[in-house]
Motif scaffolding. Structure first.
Motif, PDB file in Angstrom:
ATOM      1  N   ILE A  98       0.850  -1.194   0.000  1.00  0.00           N
ATOM      2  CA  ILE A  98       0.000   0.000   0.000  1.00  0.00           C
ATOM      3  C   ILE A  98       0.885   1.244   0.000  1.00  0.00           C
ATOM      4  O   ILE A  98       1.745   1.397   0.871  1.00  0.00           O
ATOM      5  CB  ILE A  98      -0.916   0.027   1.238  1.00  0.00           C
ATOM      6  CG1 ILE A  98      -1.754  -1.243   1.321  1.00  0.00           C
ATOM      7  CG2 ILE A  98      -1.818   1.254   1.200  1.00  0.00           C
ATOM      8  CD1 ILE A  98      -2.607  -1.338   2.577  1.00  0.00           C
ATOM      9  N   PRO A  99       0.710   2.148  -0.964  1.00  0.00           N
ATOM     10  CA  PRO A  99       1.557   3.337  -1.048  1.00  0.00           C
ATOM     11  C   PRO A  99       1.279   4.314   0.100  1.00  0.00           C
ATOM     12  O   PRO A  99       0.185   4.326   0.670  1.00  0.00           O
ATOM     13  CB  PRO A  99       1.183   3.957  -2.394  1.00  0.00           C
ATOM     14  CG  PRO A  99      -0.182   3.429  -2.682  1.00  0.00           C
ATOM     15  CD  PRO A  99      -0.258   2.063  -2.074  1.00  0.00           C
ATOM     16  N   PRO A 100       2.258   5.139   0.454  1.00  0.00           N
ATOM     17  CA  PRO A 100       2.130   6.032   1.614  1.00  0.00           C
ATOM     18  C   PRO A 100       1.106   7.151   1.457  1.00  0.00           C
ATOM     19  O   PRO A 100       0.766   7.807   2.436  1.00  0.00           O
ATOM     20  CB  PRO A 100       3.547   6.607   1.774  1.00  0.00           C
ATOM     21  CG  PRO A 100       4.178   6.456   0.424  1.00  0.00           C
ATOM     22  CD  PRO A 100       3.596   5.202  -0.150  1.00  0.00           C
ATOM     23  N   ASN A 101       0.598   7.364   0.253  1.00  0.00           N
ATOM     24  CA  ASN A 101      -0.412   8.411   0.041  1.00  0.00           C
ATOM     25  C   ASN A 101      -1.802   7.823  -0.204  1.00  0.00           C
ATOM     26  O   ASN A 101      -2.710   8.510  -0.650  1.00  0.00           O
ATOM     27  CB  ASN A 101      -0.017   9.298  -1.148  1.00  0.00           C
ATOM     28  CG  ASN A 101       0.012   8.521  -2.461  1.00  0.00           C
ATOM     29  OD1 ASN A 101       0.108   7.293  -2.472  1.00  0.00           O
ATOM     30  ND2 ASN A 101      -0.044   9.236  -3.565  1.00  0.00           N
ATOM     31  N   HIS A 102      -1.968   6.542   0.098  1.00  0.00           N
ATOM     32  CA  HIS A 102      -3.204   5.850  -0.251  1.00  0.00           C
ATOM     33  C   HIS A 102      -4.441   6.489   0.367  1.00  0.00           C
ATOM     34  O   HIS A 102      -5.487   6.594  -0.266  1.00  0.00           O
ATOM     35  CB  HIS A 102      -3.118   4.382   0.175  1.00  0.00           C
ATOM     36  CG  HIS A 102      -4.307   3.563  -0.230  1.00  0.00           C
ATOM     37  ND1 HIS A 102      -4.531   3.199  -1.536  1.00  0.00           N
ATOM     38  CD2 HIS A 102      -5.354   3.062   0.477  1.00  0.00           C
ATOM     39  CE1 HIS A 102      -5.658   2.497  -1.616  1.00  0.00           C
ATOM     40  NE2 HIS A 102      -6.178   2.401  -0.414  1.00  0.00           N
ATOM     41  N   PHE A 103      -4.338   6.947   1.610  1.00  0.00           N
ATOM     42  CA  PHE A 103      -5.482   7.541   2.301  1.00  0.00           C
ATOM     43  C   PHE A 103      -5.369   9.064   2.391  1.00  0.00           C
ATOM     44  O   PHE A 103      -5.852   9.676   3.350  1.00  0.00           O
ATOM     45  CB  PHE A 103      -5.622   6.943   3.703  1.00  0.00           C
ATOM     46  CG  PHE A 103      -6.103   5.526   3.723  1.00  0.00           C
ATOM     47  CD1 PHE A 103      -7.342   5.181   3.212  1.00  0.00           C
ATOM     48  CD2 PHE A 103      -5.305   4.516   4.249  1.00  0.00           C
ATOM     49  CE1 PHE A 103      -7.788   3.863   3.226  1.00  0.00           C
ATOM     50  CE2 PHE A 103      -5.740   3.207   4.275  1.00  0.00           C
ATOM     51  CZ  PHE A 103      -6.982   2.875   3.756  1.00  0.00           C
ATOM     52  N   SER A 104      -4.763   9.667   1.394  1.00  0.00           N
ATOM     53  CA  SER A 104      -4.598  11.123   1.409  1.00  0.00           C
ATOM     54  C   SER A 104      -5.924  11.864   1.296  1.00  0.00           C
ATOM     55  O   SER A 104      -5.999  13.062   1.569  1.00  0.00           O
ATOM     56  CB  SER A 104      -3.652  11.563   0.278  1.00  0.00           C
ATOM     57  OG  SER A 104      -4.177  11.169  -0.985  1.00  0.00           O
ATOM     58  N   ASN A 105      -6.977  11.175   0.893  1.00  0.00           N
ATOM     59  CA  ASN A 105      -8.309  11.785   0.794  1.00  0.00           C
ATOM     60  C   ASN A 105      -9.138  11.541   2.053  1.00  0.00           C
ATOM     61  O   ASN A 105     -10.335  11.809   2.072  1.00  0.00           O
ATOM     62  CB  ASN A 105      -9.062  11.222  -0.414  1.00  0.00           C
ATOM     63  CG  ASN A 105      -9.375   9.740  -0.251  1.00  0.00           C
ATOM     64  OD1 ASN A 105      -8.548   8.989   0.281  1.00  0.00           O
ATOM     65  ND2 ASN A 105     -10.547   9.308  -0.674  1.00  0.00           N
ATOM     66  N   ILE A 106      -8.495  11.043   3.119  1.00  0.00           N
ATOM     67  CA  ILE A 106      -9.207  10.653   4.328  1.00  0.00           C
ATOM     68  C   ILE A 106      -8.776  11.506   5.519  1.00  0.00           C
ATOM     69  O   ILE A 106      -7.595  11.749   5.733  1.00  0.00           O
ATOM     70  CB  ILE A 106      -8.938   9.166   4.656  1.00  0.00           C
ATOM     71  CG1 ILE A 106      -9.443   8.251   3.535  1.00  0.00           C
ATOM     72  CG2 ILE A 106      -9.544   8.774   6.002  1.00  0.00           C
ATOM     73  CD1 ILE A 106     -10.937   8.231   3.367  1.00  0.00           C
ATOM     74  N   SER A 107      -9.762  11.960   6.294  1.00  0.00           N
ATOM     75  CA  SER A 107      -9.514  12.532   7.611  1.00  0.00           C
ATOM     76  C   SER A 107     -10.143  11.593   8.629  1.00  0.00           C
ATOM     77  O   SER A 107     -11.245  11.084   8.402  1.00  0.00           O
ATOM     78  CB  SER A 107     -10.146  13.922   7.752  1.00  0.00           C
ATOM     79  OG  SER A 107      -9.463  14.872   6.966  1.00  0.00           O
ATOM     80  N   ILE A 108      -9.447  11.367   9.724  1.00  0.00           N
ATOM     81  CA  ILE A 108      -9.994  10.458  10.734  1.00  0.00           C
ATOM     82  C   ILE A 108     -10.161  11.161  12.074  1.00  0.00           C
ATOM     83  O   ILE A 108      -9.384  12.020  12.451  1.00  0.00           O
ATOM     84  CB  ILE A 108      -9.114   9.202  10.911  1.00  0.00           C
ATOM     85  CG1 ILE A 108      -7.726   9.570  11.453  1.00  0.00           C
ATOM     86  CG2 ILE A 108      -8.996   8.427   9.615  1.00  0.00           C
ATOM     87  CD1 ILE A 108      -6.898   8.360  11.872  1.00  0.00           C
ATOM     88  N   ALA A 109     -11.237  10.801  12.754  1.00  0.00           N
ATOM     89  CA  ALA A 109     -11.462  11.200  14.142  1.00  0.00           C
ATOM     90  C   ALA A 109     -11.588   9.894  14.914  1.00  0.00           C
ATOM     91  O   ALA A 109     -12.515   9.116  14.669  1.00  0.00           O
ATOM     92  CB  ALA A 109     -12.727  12.035  14.272  1.00  0.00           C
ATOM     93  N   LEU A 110     -10.633   9.624  15.787  1.00  0.00           N
ATOM     94  CA  LEU A 110     -10.565   8.316  16.424  1.00  0.00           C
ATOM     95  C   LEU A 110     -10.680   8.432  17.933  1.00  0.00           C
ATOM     96  O   LEU A 110      -9.976   9.227  18.564  1.00  0.00           O
ATOM     97  CB  LEU A 110      -9.257   7.615  16.038  1.00  0.00           C
ATOM     98  CG  LEU A 110      -9.120   6.137  16.395  1.00  0.00           C
ATOM     99  CD1 LEU A 110      -8.242   5.421  15.370  1.00  0.00           C
ATOM    100  CD2 LEU A 110      -8.550   5.934  17.789  1.00  0.00           C
ATOM    101  N   PHE A 111     -11.587   7.647  18.510  1.00  0.00           N
ATOM    102  CA  PHE A 111     -11.719   7.558  19.955  1.00  0.00           C
ATOM    103  C   PHE A 111     -11.335   6.155  20.363  1.00  0.00           C
ATOM    104  O   PHE A 111     -11.938   5.173  19.925  1.00  0.00           O
ATOM    105  CB  PHE A 111     -13.151   7.867  20.401  1.00  0.00           C
ATOM    106  CG  PHE A 111     -13.302   7.960  21.896  1.00  0.00           C
ATOM    107  CD1 PHE A 111     -12.796   9.047  22.590  1.00  0.00           C
ATOM    108  CD2 PHE A 111     -13.939   6.956  22.597  1.00  0.00           C
ATOM    109  CE1 PHE A 111     -12.915   9.129  23.969  1.00  0.00           C
ATOM    110  CE2 PHE A 111     -14.066   7.027  23.975  1.00  0.00           C
ATOM    111  CZ  PHE A 111     -13.554   8.118  24.669  1.00  0.00           C
TER     112      PHE A 111
END
Length: 199
Positions: free
Chosen positions: A143-156
């Motif tokens: 998996i390339p290092p920019n694969h989730f560049s379109n994702i923002s995460i809010a994690l609890f």
């Protein structure tokens, strides 16, 4: 933003996830009703107004996925949320994902998504059973290092301080770190919940 939510199998985590999911769903429906009312009021006059807000809310509702566990959502489908700039294919559990979404749209052109995650730590600072396949897929070196560049995460993340500082919320910390490693951005600071506290 596109609201997407997963919960883990832990009782408290699942309760938090479902409650948050309902709040977001109700908010989006409220926004759509607001825009519909505004559009109806302007219908008698100039109908050339900007309906981009209405469109954005409708798209968010269309793309909204009601909370479920990571593996119920599917490891391959989770990977397919990414906007990898490469055309390399990634195969998970016999499923293949590539540089396009299910409807043929190029993922690099997909809108930014906000993914809200609730992650419990179990056993020896490990992930729960219902995220194992997704976690295994995320650890693929291809998996390339920019694969989730379109994702923002809010994690609890949920854990228990009684198990020590290294084990406390370890699963959530690992997941946040891996997502950022693969190009995702943090929408806010990672949250931590201690199972040993009354609330």
């Amino acid at each position: 933003f596109r609201f997407t939510l997963w919960s883990t199998q832990g009782g408290r985590a699942k309760a938090c996830a479902r409650r948050t999911s309902r709040i977001l769903r109700d908010y989006l429906h409220y926004r759509r009703e607001q825009y519909a009312s505004t559009a109806a009021g302007a219908a008698g006059g100039d109908d050339s107004g900007d309906n981009s807000g209405d469109s954005a809310v409708n798209e968010a509702l269309d793309d909204y996925y009601y909370g479920t566990s990571f593996d119920d959502f599917g490891a391959a489908q989770f990977l397919n949320l990414g906007s990898s700039a490469t055309a390399n294919e990634h195969t998970t559990n016999g499923h293949t994902t590539n540089g396009h979404t299910a409807n043929g749209q190029n993922k690099s052109q997909s809108p930014k998504r906000l993914i809200i995650m609730f992650v419990s730590t179990t056993g020896d600072a490990e992930h729960c059973d219902c995220i194992q396949e997704t976690w295994k897929a995320l650890l693929q070196k291809s998996i390339p290092p920019n694969h989730f560049s379109n994702i923002s995460i809010a994690l609890f993340s949920l854990g228990d301080r009684a198990y020590g500082p290294n084990a406390f919320c370890a699963a959530g910390r690992k997941l946040a770190s891996r997502m950022v490693q693969l190009g995702a951005s943090l929408f806010c600071n990672v949250g931590y919940g201690d199972d040993g506290t009354p609330n």
